[in-house]
Scaffold this active site. Structure first.
Site, PDB file in Angstrom:
ATOM      1  CG  HIS A  43      94.220  33.324   2.735  1.00 21.07           C
ATOM      2  ND1 HIS A  43      93.616  34.235   3.561  1.00 21.07           N
ATOM      3  CD2 HIS A  43      94.217  32.137   3.390  1.00 21.07           C
ATOM      4  CE1 HIS A  43      93.262  33.611   4.685  1.00 21.07           C
ATOM      5  NE2 HIS A  43      93.619  32.344   4.609  1.00 21.07           N
ATOM      6  CD  GLU A  96      91.021  28.896   4.080  1.00 25.17           C
ATOM      7  OE1 GLU A  96      91.451  28.363   5.104  1.00 25.17           O
ATOM      8  OE2 GLU A  96      91.522  29.931   3.595  1.00 25.17           O
TER       9      GLU A  96
HETATM   10  P1  PGA Z   1      91.813  29.626  10.674  1.00 22.86           P
HETATM   11  O1  PGA Z   1      92.482  30.146   9.312  1.00 22.86           O
HETATM   12  O2  PGA Z   1      92.053  28.157  10.763  1.00 22.86           O
HETATM   13  O3  PGA Z   1      92.516  30.391  11.760  1.00 22.86           O
HETATM   14  O4  PGA Z   1      90.369  29.964  10.588  1.00 22.86           O
HETATM   15  C1  PGA Z   1      92.386  29.390   8.138  1.00 22.86           C
HETATM   16  C2  PGA Z   1      92.970  30.191   7.008  1.00 22.86           C
HETATM   17  O5  PGA Z   1      92.828  31.408   7.009  1.00 22.86           O
HETATM   18  O6  PGA Z   1      93.594  29.641   6.098  1.00 22.86           O
END
Ligand code: PGA
Length: 259
Positions: free
Chosen positions: A97, A169
């Site tokens: 992550h 992401e």
């Molecule tokens: P967020 O986080 O939806 O608060 O942007 C997503 C993540 O970090 O997996």
């Protein structure tokens, strides 16, 4: 319109909730009644065992994920939780992550070792990839994401690809980094194509299709449908909006309406 039967909705609770609160929230979330969506909660480490036990109840449809683990099976790793300690507790594990990459210097080699360790058990790896704002500004986003995918999946045997999940992401769109920017769904879709292409280059077209792709980064009930349509994602990784049942349920409802 039915565009994708399989949906995985992952709640990333990050470093929130005491063990008691997490367990209480799991009980609330277990009242959700998805039809074709699999719900996974990436539990705070402190609550992992208790949540796993509660989720194992027959009427609970929620799966549990670890947010992180050490790929060493056991030994002298003070403060860490090793892969062997989460076997039997979790179905999934987040790997790499961006908060781990940025705050804890987790690099691609460690991610690859974690993917391999997870696959050596029955734990399904969710490899997180994504570029920072600076990398995007410098037009390095594609290069960075391709490299993360290539490194993270380097040790995966092609017959295990169906168990692998990649979550794109963009770091700058994650609410926890304080940014208020949203990734344009079309830009997210372009990166999905790039990721699919990288996996195809590595494993061939037929195998590549078996890897599931998720989108994450400030996903909420207002934007989830647009991301779903643009990217054809097989699911979402949700942080902030997963902390409350009402906002998470709204996302689930929107996803199920897409079918
Ligand atoms: P967020 O986080 O939806 O608060 O942007 C997503 C993540 O970090 O997996």
């Amino acid at each position: 319109m039915l565009y994708n039967m399989y949906m995985l909705l992952v709640a990333n609770w990050k470093m929130n909730f005491t063990a008691t609160e997490a367990l209480r929230n799991l009980k609330k979330f277990s009242k959700l009644e998805p039809t074709d969506t699999e719900i996974v909660i990436a539990a705070p480490q402190i609550a992992l065992a208790q949540m796993a036990e509660a989720a194992a109840a027959e009427d609970c449809k929620i799966q549990i994920a670890a947010q992180n683990f050490d790929f060493h099976p056991n030994g002298a790793r003070t403060g860490e939780v090793g892969i062997e300690q989460i076997i039997g507790l979790v179905d999934y594990a987040l790997i790499g992550h961006s908060e781990r990459r940025v705050y804890y210097n987790e690099h691609d080699k460690a991610c690859a070792q974690k993917v391999a360790a997870a696959l050596s058990t029955k734990i399904r790896p969710i490899l997180c990839v994504g570029e920072t704002a600076l990398e995007r500004e410098r037009k390095q986003a594609e290069l960075v994401v391709r490299a993360q995918v290539a490194a993270g999946l380097a040790g995966v045997a092609s017959n295990r690809l169906g168990e692998v999940i990649v979550a794109y992401e963009p770091v700058w769109a994650i609410s926890g980094f304080g940014g208020s920017k949203l990734c344009d769904p079309q830009d997210a879709a372009k990166m999905f194509e790039i990721i699919r292409d990288e996996v195809k280059v590595m494993f061939g077209a037929a195998n590549a299709k078996r890897v599931k792709l998720l989108y994450g980064g400030s996903v909420d009930s207002d934007n989830v449908a647009a991301y779903a349509r643009a990217t054809k994602a097989e699911g979402f990784l949700v942080g902030g909006a997963s902390l409350h049942l009402y906002s998470f349920r709204d996302i689930l409802d929107k996803i199920e309406l897409l079918r």
